[in-house]
Design an enzyme around this catalytic site. Sequence first.
Site, PDB file in Angstrom:
ATOM      1  N   HIS A 135     -17.967 -19.026  -1.625  1.00  0.00           N
ATOM      2  CA  HIS A 135     -16.582 -18.918  -1.176  1.00  0.00           C
ATOM      3  C   HIS A 135     -16.072 -20.256  -0.622  1.00  0.00           C
ATOM      4  O   HIS A 135     -16.801 -20.973   0.071  1.00  0.00           O
ATOM      5  CB  HIS A 135     -16.463 -17.881  -0.050  1.00  0.00           C
ATOM      6  CG  HIS A 135     -16.471 -16.463  -0.517  1.00  0.00           C
ATOM      7  ND1 HIS A 135     -17.593 -15.845  -1.019  1.00  0.00           N
ATOM      8  CD2 HIS A 135     -15.477 -15.534  -0.528  1.00  0.00           C
ATOM      9  CE1 HIS A 135     -17.299 -14.584  -1.328  1.00  0.00           C
ATOM     10  NE2 HIS A 135     -16.021 -14.376  -1.040  1.00  0.00           N
ATOM     11  N   ASN A 194     -25.273 -22.842   0.564  1.00  0.00           N
ATOM     12  CA  ASN A 194     -24.328 -21.755   0.817  1.00  0.00           C
ATOM     13  C   ASN A 194     -24.787 -20.849   1.949  1.00  0.00           C
ATOM     14  O   ASN A 194     -23.983 -20.414   2.782  1.00  0.00           O
ATOM     15  CB  ASN A 194     -24.127 -20.942  -0.460  1.00  0.00           C
ATOM     16  CG  ASN A 194     -23.140 -19.801  -0.289  1.00  0.00           C
ATOM     17  OD1 ASN A 194     -22.126 -19.938   0.368  1.00  0.00           O
ATOM     18  ND2 ASN A 194     -23.456 -18.663  -0.896  1.00  0.00           N
TER      19      ASN A 194
END
Length: 321
Positions: free
Chosen positions: A160, A191
């Site tokens: 994201h 991440n």
Amino acid sequence: MGKKRKSKKSFPVGLFILILLVFAALLILSKHYGIDLLHLENQTQVAEVVESSQISNEQTDGTAENSEKSAGLVQLTENLQVPECGLKNHSADHELREFKYYSLCYRETYEQAEWSAECIKSSMLQKNATRSNDFRPDDKISTGSATLADYKSSGYDRGHLVPAADMSFDADAMSETFYMSNMSPQAPQFNRGIWVNLETQVRAWAQKFGKIYVVSGPVLNKSAQEFPSIGKNQVSVPEFYYKVILAPIYKNEEDKNTPEDSESVMAIGFIIPNQKCEKEFWDYAVSIDEVENITNIDFFPQLEDSLEKQVESAFKLENWM
């Protein structure tokens, strides 16, 4: 002897000079205050006029001071977080996408967004929705976004840019973060490690400062052919990611209740390699200018030019820790 003649009494010179001085003073006062002081009935009236004029001047000075203070406030305008990225010169490869609580600029050449921008308010930090995980292509990207198949078995996470956790206050808002236009190929160690830690810190800053402006994205500083890629759509795998944050500075804690303006602002940036990082995100802190230089994106362009230059040229790490 004859009677001595009585001498004529002369007008005292000192008194004459005093009268002249008083008269001159009255003339000066009449010119200064725009009033014919020579026709005032008595000295009490003169005192009242002078006092009234002084009060008026003080009130004017106070108004000017307040006006100057108001003019000096930083206006936290709507969409202050939205940067400029050369749309006029590269319109074919820059597509703006507006969601309810964030926006992004999609680069078809790289099959991902160049930036994703949001404004996080402390009131948005309530957890009213659970993670939806409804990853899906963004059919509103005119050229078509990357797909889930592009990431399958690639070894990279669908990372994201605007975090789902930032939108946990509302189920629909969270769901919008799972469009593939908001995804970028991130190494799992990145991440799930340093990047998520920075995202958590950003929400802590939103709580602390009441409102913050955040822009996140991959560093796309080379042609798409120079990056490794994944999937049929050849999604570029960035070497670095950046995040920039602008926070208002309020003089008093209660000023956060009217957050449209602030006394000043401060900003900080991060450029972090897309890999497992042994260091903490603090070690990757940089000025906004440094992020602009490497991304060729103009962040927070709505700020007044001199303030933007001042805020973006340097940062004080202690203000953020």
